[in-house]
Write an enzyme that holds these catalytic residues in place. Structure first.
Site, short mmCIF file in Angstrom:
data_model
loop_
_atom_site.label_atom_id
_atom_site.label_comp_id
_atom_site.label_asym_id
_atom_site.label_seq_id
_atom_site.Cartn_x
_atom_site.Cartn_y
_atom_site.Cartn_z
N ASP A 120 10.39 -4.10 10.94
CA ASP A 120 10.02 -3.40 9.73
C ASP A 120 8.48 -3.24 9.72
O ASP A 120 7.78 -3.93 10.47
CB ASP A 120 10.51 -4.28 8.56
N ASP A 154 6.01 -2.48 6.43
CA ASP A 154 5.34 -3.12 5.29
C ASP A 154 5.79 -4.57 5.12
O ASP A 154 6.98 -4.86 5.05
CB ASP A 154 5.64 -2.35 4.00
N ASP A 187 1.93 -5.09 2.38
CA ASP A 187 2.47 -3.92 1.67
C ASP A 187 1.42 -2.85 1.46
O ASP A 187 0.37 -3.11 0.87
CB ASP A 187 2.97 -4.39 0.28
N THR A 225 10.89 1.74 10.01
CA THR A 225 10.28 1.66 8.68
C THR A 225 10.83 2.73 7.75
O THR A 225 11.18 3.83 8.21
CB THR A 225 8.74 1.80 8.80
N ASP A 228 7.38 -0.13 -5.69
CA ASP A 228 7.99 1.18 -5.89
C ASP A 228 9.49 1.08 -5.64
O ASP A 228 9.98 0.06 -5.15
CB ASP A 228 7.35 2.23 -4.95
N LYS A 279 18.51 1.64 7.60
CA LYS A 279 18.12 0.95 8.82
C LYS A 279 19.31 0.57 9.70
O LYS A 279 19.13 0.29 10.88
CB LYS A 279 17.25 -0.27 8.48
N ASP A 335 11.30 -8.18 6.20
CA ASP A 335 11.05 -9.04 5.02
C ASP A 335 12.02 -8.75 3.88
O ASP A 335 12.05 -9.48 2.90
CB ASP A 335 9.62 -8.83 4.51
P1 IMP Z 1 9.09 -0.68 5.18
O1 IMP Z 1 8.95 -2.02 4.55
O2 IMP Z 1 8.26 -0.53 6.43
O3 IMP Z 1 10.50 -0.25 5.38
O4 IMP Z 1 8.39 0.37 4.19
C1 IMP Z 1 8.75 0.47 2.83
C2 IMP Z 1 7.64 1.11 2.05
O5 IMP Z 1 7.27 2.35 2.65
C3 IMP Z 1 8.04 1.48 0.64
O6 IMP Z 1 7.93 0.40 -0.25
C4 IMP Z 1 7.06 2.59 0.30
O7 IMP Z 1 5.90 2.05 -0.32
C5 IMP Z 1 6.68 3.19 1.66
N1 IMP Z 1 7.18 4.56 1.86
C6 IMP Z 1 6.41 5.61 2.21
N2 IMP Z 1 7.16 6.70 2.37
C7 IMP Z 1 8.44 6.35 2.10
C8 IMP Z 1 9.68 7.08 2.13
O8 IMP Z 1 9.76 8.28 2.42
N3 IMP Z 1 10.79 6.37 1.81
C9 IMP Z 1 10.75 5.05 1.51
N4 IMP Z 1 9.62 4.34 1.49
C10 IMP Z 1 8.45 4.99 1.79
MG MG Z 2 9.13 -4.30 4.50
#
Ligand code: IMP
Ligand code: MG
Length: 391
Positions: A124, A126, A132, A159, A324, A332, A355
């Site tokens: 992942d 963020d 984040d 992601t 958000d 995923k 996470d």
């Molecule tokens: P991950 O933890 O890498 O899966 O990323 C999640 C975060 O990506 C979300 O909390 C958003 O802040 C950011 N994000 C940016 N663009 C998108 C999108 O198109 N869909 C969902 N999350 C997005």
């Molecule tokens: Mg994450």
């Protein structure tokens, strides 16, 4: 024709149902991370577990029979002994093992089982690779990713962040990692082992010999999932947008809607930081209270399920990103499964690190098709990678 992955997982649209299949008893509510004894790749799986479910696609967003399989054996005793040696858990008389300690034992038991057979690690973004909303800066993680790539392990960032194929946007987040890999003189072949799957399961890019991302021809990997009608996907996003707007107004969140081609998000409105003191006790979340975001995720899932029913042919996910809420087309489970199909790997050769394995997170879907490790921050990711490299 369609080429299915060796192991076809049921694609889950949201994981509310998955969590209801978590173990009961002492580990109830624990991350069902480690994936044990099924042996993983068997074609029997494909038919009995995966294909039957996949043929129903969105409709069968839950595992057939409601079970999440284990893909490798777990080295629980060894993991327990190591964690106990660090924490002295068994010397305690009053305080029981905590959630965090159990999570760590399960993670380590999975890593001990996975590391000798690992061929794909999906991570992942963020809160796993960077805090984040921030960009990648951690050279300890970069060094370990370089080592994995060099020894031929595929590494893919899976992601939710989706910017189409605007590679510059992904470079903004991961640019320092690519610079590190370049400075480490990684061979072109090793660099080519690095991938980014953006937008959950929508946009696949590979690192080129010049250390820039390049889209992977969709004909090579999208055939590992059944097609979905673009009009249905748009209708699902329209419905989600309307629900997000109404719920956020009801709960008086300082939020606005961000609509993308394959996603719709509820994000915090830009606010005057000077007024933050007036939101007594909730300054750090800027009015986007976690509890309210959880409420919105659960209710928007309900709205989508009520409208599209159990036979929904569109893969989707709705999750709480911390600050958000997003509803995405794709998830995923699909993202990881398509990589398994592209590389022709079975689940036991894979590991997904993330996470967000709680009931409203977006890493949990990956659990239906891959062993997993549930980390809490990028420091823990560095520790996971360190352990994986000790073979
Ligand atoms: P991950 O933890 O890498 O899966 O990323 C999640 C975060 O990506 C979300 O909390 C958003 O802040 C950011 N994000 C940016 N663009 C998108 C999108 O198109 N869909 C969902 N999350 C997005
Ligand atoms: Mg994450």
């Amino acid at each position: 024709g369609t080429r299915w992955p060796l192991f076809c997982p049921p694609v889950i649209s949201s994981f509310g149902s998955l969590s209801s299949h978590m173990p009961s008893g002492p580990l109830a509510g624990m991350p069902h991370t480690a994936s044990g004894a099924c042996g993983g790749s068997g074609l029997s799986h494909l038919w009995s577990f995966g294909f039957g479910a996949f043929s129903g696609y969105g409709g069968c967003r839950h595992t057939a029979g409601g079970e999440v399989p284990f893909f490798t054996k777990l080295r629980l005793v060894e993991a327990f002994q190591r964690v106990d040696a660090i924490t002295g858990m068994t010397k305690r008389k009053v305080v029981p093992p905590s959630f965090h300690e159990c999570r760590t034992i399960l993670n380590l038991a999975q890593i001990l089982a996975s590391r000798s057979q690992l061929r794909l690690i999906t991570m992942d973004g963020d809160e796993t690779l960077y805090p984040d909303g921030a960009n990648f800066t951690d050279t300890r993680i970069a060094k370990k990713i370089a080592a994995l790539l060099q020894r031929g392990t595929k590494v893919a960032v899976v992601t939710a962040a989706g910017y189409g194929y605007e590679v510059a946007r992904y470079h903004e987040r991961l640019g320092l990692l690519f610079e590190y890999l370049k400075d480490a003189n990684l061979s072109a072949e090793a660099a080519g082992n690095f991938y980014v799957m953006g937008g959950e399961s929508n946009y696949l890019m590979q690192l080129s010999p010049s250390f820039t991302l390049a889209p992977v021809d969709e004909a090579l990997w999208t055939s590992f999932r059944p097609g979905c009608c673009p009009l249905d996907a748009q209708r699902l996003l329209d419905l989600a947008e309307e629900a997000l707007r109404t719920l956020s107004e009801d709960l008086k969140l300082p939020a606005c809607i961000l609509r993308k081609a394959r996603a719709v998000g509820l994000i915090r409105k830009p606010v005057n930081e000077d007024n933050d003191e007036s939101i007594f006790g909730f300054v750090s979340d800027g009015g986007m209270h976690r509890e309210n975001l959880e409420e919105i995720v659960m209710r928007v899932r309900r709205v989508i399920r009520d409208e599209f029913g159990p036979q929904c042919m569109v893969p989707w996910s709705a999750f709480n990103g911390g600050k958000d809420v997003w509803v995405d087309i794709g998830n995923k489970a699909e993202g990881v499964a398509m990589l398994q199909g592209l590389f022709q790997l079975s689940p036991r050769e894979c590991l997904h690190v993330g996470d967000q394995f709680g009931a409203s997170g977006n890493d949990l879907p990956a659990r239906v098709c891959s062993p997993t490790a549930w980390i809490a921050n990028p420091q823990e990711t560095a520790a996971v990678l360190h352990e994986l490299l000790l073979v």
